[in-house]
Design a protein around this motif. Sequence first.
Motif, PDB file in Angstrom:
ATOM      1  N   GLN A 129       0.824  -1.206   0.000  1.00 16.80           N
ATOM      2  CA  GLN A 129       0.000   0.000   0.000  1.00 16.80           C
ATOM      3  C   GLN A 129       0.861   1.259   0.000  1.00 16.80           C
ATOM      4  OE1 GLN A 129      -2.490  -0.527   3.432  1.00 16.80           O
ATOM      5  NE2 GLN A 129      -4.061  -1.678   2.306  1.00 16.80           N
ATOM      6  N   GLY A 130       1.938   1.226   0.774  1.00 17.76           N
ATOM      7  CA  GLY A 130       2.850   2.361   0.810  1.00 17.76           C
ATOM      8  C   GLY A 130       3.501   2.586  -0.542  1.00 17.76           C
ATOM      9  N   ARG A 131       3.904   1.509  -1.187  1.00  9.37           N
ATOM     10  CA  ARG A 131       4.526   1.608  -2.500  1.00  9.37           C
ATOM     11  C   ARG A 131       3.535   2.195  -3.524  1.00  9.37           C
ATOM     12  NH1 ARG A 131       8.816  -0.877  -5.205  1.00  9.37           N
ATOM     13  NH2 ARG A 131       8.503  -0.986  -7.454  1.00  9.37           N
ATOM     14  N   ASN A 132       2.293   1.747  -3.425  1.00  7.52           N
ATOM     15  CA  ASN A 132       1.271   2.233  -4.345  1.00  7.52           C
ATOM     16  C   ASN A 132       1.034   3.731  -4.156  1.00  7.52           C
ATOM     17  OD1 ASN A 132      -0.835   1.776  -6.359  1.00  7.52           O
ATOM     18  ND2 ASN A 132      -2.275   2.170  -4.694  1.00  7.52           N
ATOM     19  N   ARG A 133       1.021   4.190  -2.897  1.00  5.47           N
ATOM     20  CA  ARG A 133       0.856   5.619  -2.636  1.00  5.47           C
ATOM     21  C   ARG A 133       2.016   6.431  -3.207  1.00  5.47           C
ATOM     22  NH1 ARG A 133      -1.068   3.894   2.495  1.00  5.47           N
ATOM     23  NH2 ARG A 133       1.017   4.226   3.397  1.00  5.47           N
ATOM     24  N   GLU A 134       3.215   5.880  -3.058  1.00  2.70           N
ATOM     25  CA  GLU A 134       4.392   6.569  -3.595  1.00  2.70           C
ATOM     26  C   GLU A 134       4.321   6.667  -5.114  1.00  2.70           C
ATOM     27  OE1 GLU A 134       7.558   4.241  -2.078  1.00  2.70           O
ATOM     28  OE2 GLU A 134       7.539   5.164  -0.081  1.00  2.70           O
ATOM     29  N   VAL A 135       3.916   5.568  -5.755  1.00  4.50           N
ATOM     30  CA  VAL A 135       3.794   5.551  -7.221  1.00  4.50           C
ATOM     31  C   VAL A 135       2.776   6.583  -7.682  1.00  4.50           C
ATOM     32  CG1 VAL A 135       2.939   4.185  -9.178  1.00  4.50           C
ATOM     33  CG2 VAL A 135       4.567   3.176  -7.569  1.00  4.50           C
ATOM     34  N   GLN A 136       1.630   6.612  -7.031  1.00  7.46           N
ATOM     35  CA  GLN A 136       0.574   7.548  -7.415  1.00  7.46           C
ATOM     36  C   GLN A 136       1.019   8.996  -7.239  1.00  7.46           C
ATOM     37  OE1 GLN A 136      -2.897   6.454  -5.158  1.00  7.46           O
ATOM     38  NE2 GLN A 136      -3.346   4.663  -6.416  1.00  7.46           N
ATOM     39  N   LYS A 137       1.732   9.266  -6.158  1.00 10.25           N
ATOM     40  CA  LYS A 137       2.184  10.631  -5.915  1.00 10.25           C
ATOM     41  C   LYS A 137       3.233  11.052  -6.929  1.00 10.25           C
ATOM     42  CE  LYS A 137       3.651  13.864  -2.347  1.00 10.25           C
ATOM     43  NZ  LYS A 137       3.830  14.106  -0.906  1.00 10.25           N
ATOM     44  N   ILE A 138       4.182  10.164  -7.214  1.00 11.17           N
ATOM     45  CA  ILE A 138       5.227  10.473  -8.194  1.00 11.17           C
ATOM     46  C   ILE A 138       4.600  10.749  -9.561  1.00 11.17           C
ATOM     47  CG2 ILE A 138       7.203   9.567  -9.468  1.00 11.17           C
ATOM     48  CD1 ILE A 138       7.868   7.939  -6.908  1.00 11.17           C
ATOM     49  N   ARG A 139       3.666   9.890  -9.950  1.00 15.33           N
ATOM     50  CA  ARG A 139       3.031  10.060 -11.266  1.00 15.33           C
ATOM     51  C   ARG A 139       2.241  11.366 -11.320  1.00 15.33           C
ATOM     52  NH1 ARG A 139       1.667   5.065 -12.581  1.00 15.33           N
ATOM     53  NH2 ARG A 139       3.382   4.989 -14.088  1.00 15.33           N
ATOM     54  N   LYS A 140       1.525  11.674 -10.259  1.00 16.22           N
ATOM     55  CA  LYS A 140       0.744  12.908 -10.229  1.00 16.22           C
ATOM     56  C   LYS A 140       1.654  14.125 -10.372  1.00 16.22           C
ATOM     57  CE  LYS A 140      -0.959  14.258  -6.275  1.00 16.22           C
ATOM     58  NZ  LYS A 140      -1.830  14.341  -5.069  1.00 16.22           N
TER      59      LYS A 140
END
Length: 343
Positions: free
Chosen positions: A5-16
Amino acid sequence: MQIAQGRNREVQKIRKYNRAAAVGKLMLKELNDWNEFLKADQDDLENLPRRFLKSAYNDVKKRLSTELDRFCKQNFLNMNVDILSNLYEEIKKYRGLEISLSDFEKKYAPIHPQILIGFPLHLTVSISLWGLQFKFPENELSKDIIEAMGLATNSQIELKKYEKLSHKELLQKREEITSFLRMKFFTIRMLILSCFNLLEAYLNGLAWDYIYKFGQEDLSNRQYKCLTDSTSVSIRDKLKKYPEIISKRTLWEENDGEIVGFIDIVKPYRDSLVHPSPFSAPEKFGGYDKLLLFYKIDFDTAFLTVDLLIKLINKIHFHINPDIKDIPKWIDSIIKKRNEISL
């Protein structure tokens, strides 16, 4: 589970943030092609090794977030990364975006007032590889007039070279003379039409901007209909009534020279171009011979139209904006080009 879940949040933030940064770079003309823009949405962040993902995430927090925050504050009001990221999706669909300023500000965020100084409210926001640009009819038509003045003047200069030749010599050079004549007559006709188009665009823009900014509250029903009915109201009525309605002050005196010159002297030439006909104009419109005026249009007629246009717009602009010292750049560019021509 928590790691995923933490990795997914990081991915979403980086992409945004990458998407938002791509929009910023596009507006600032820092991208060379659409592949650079699309890369923000194509990087395989999900499969990045953990250390690379962490590094990218830290870069977002320490550098990119600060840069984007500065970009938003310098160029917009209430813009943020989330909105820029959403804007990315719209731009991505069409490889660019053209949208009215009013719709852009409703859907995304207001553009900083300092950036809009000198621009009308009815402008179109354009975002492309050429950056963030503002388009509006007055600017486009002013460029038409400038180009037409230049081409007409060059043709006139070339034709003057043949003035002292005998008729026999002229016949020998008939083909090249005809080429210059065709360019001259084409450009002076376009010059007259463009002047009227520009004046109409200017007056309609003033009316729209006023309604958009102030609404109907201070207008009578007749005034409101006059400002909003851009097709049925004559250009004579727009010239006489729009400045007074908008400024709440009288501008024109009876038989004002600029209006008389533009409407009574050069408008019949324009009408003969727009509605060419062997039938004469009705008596209530002057009863003039349309074909006679059609063929009579010359260099002086065209440049008289330009001169009257400049006077009218200057007079209206400073009447409506008494606290503004500068004229719009688009009309100033016409004035500068006109001053270069001394034929």
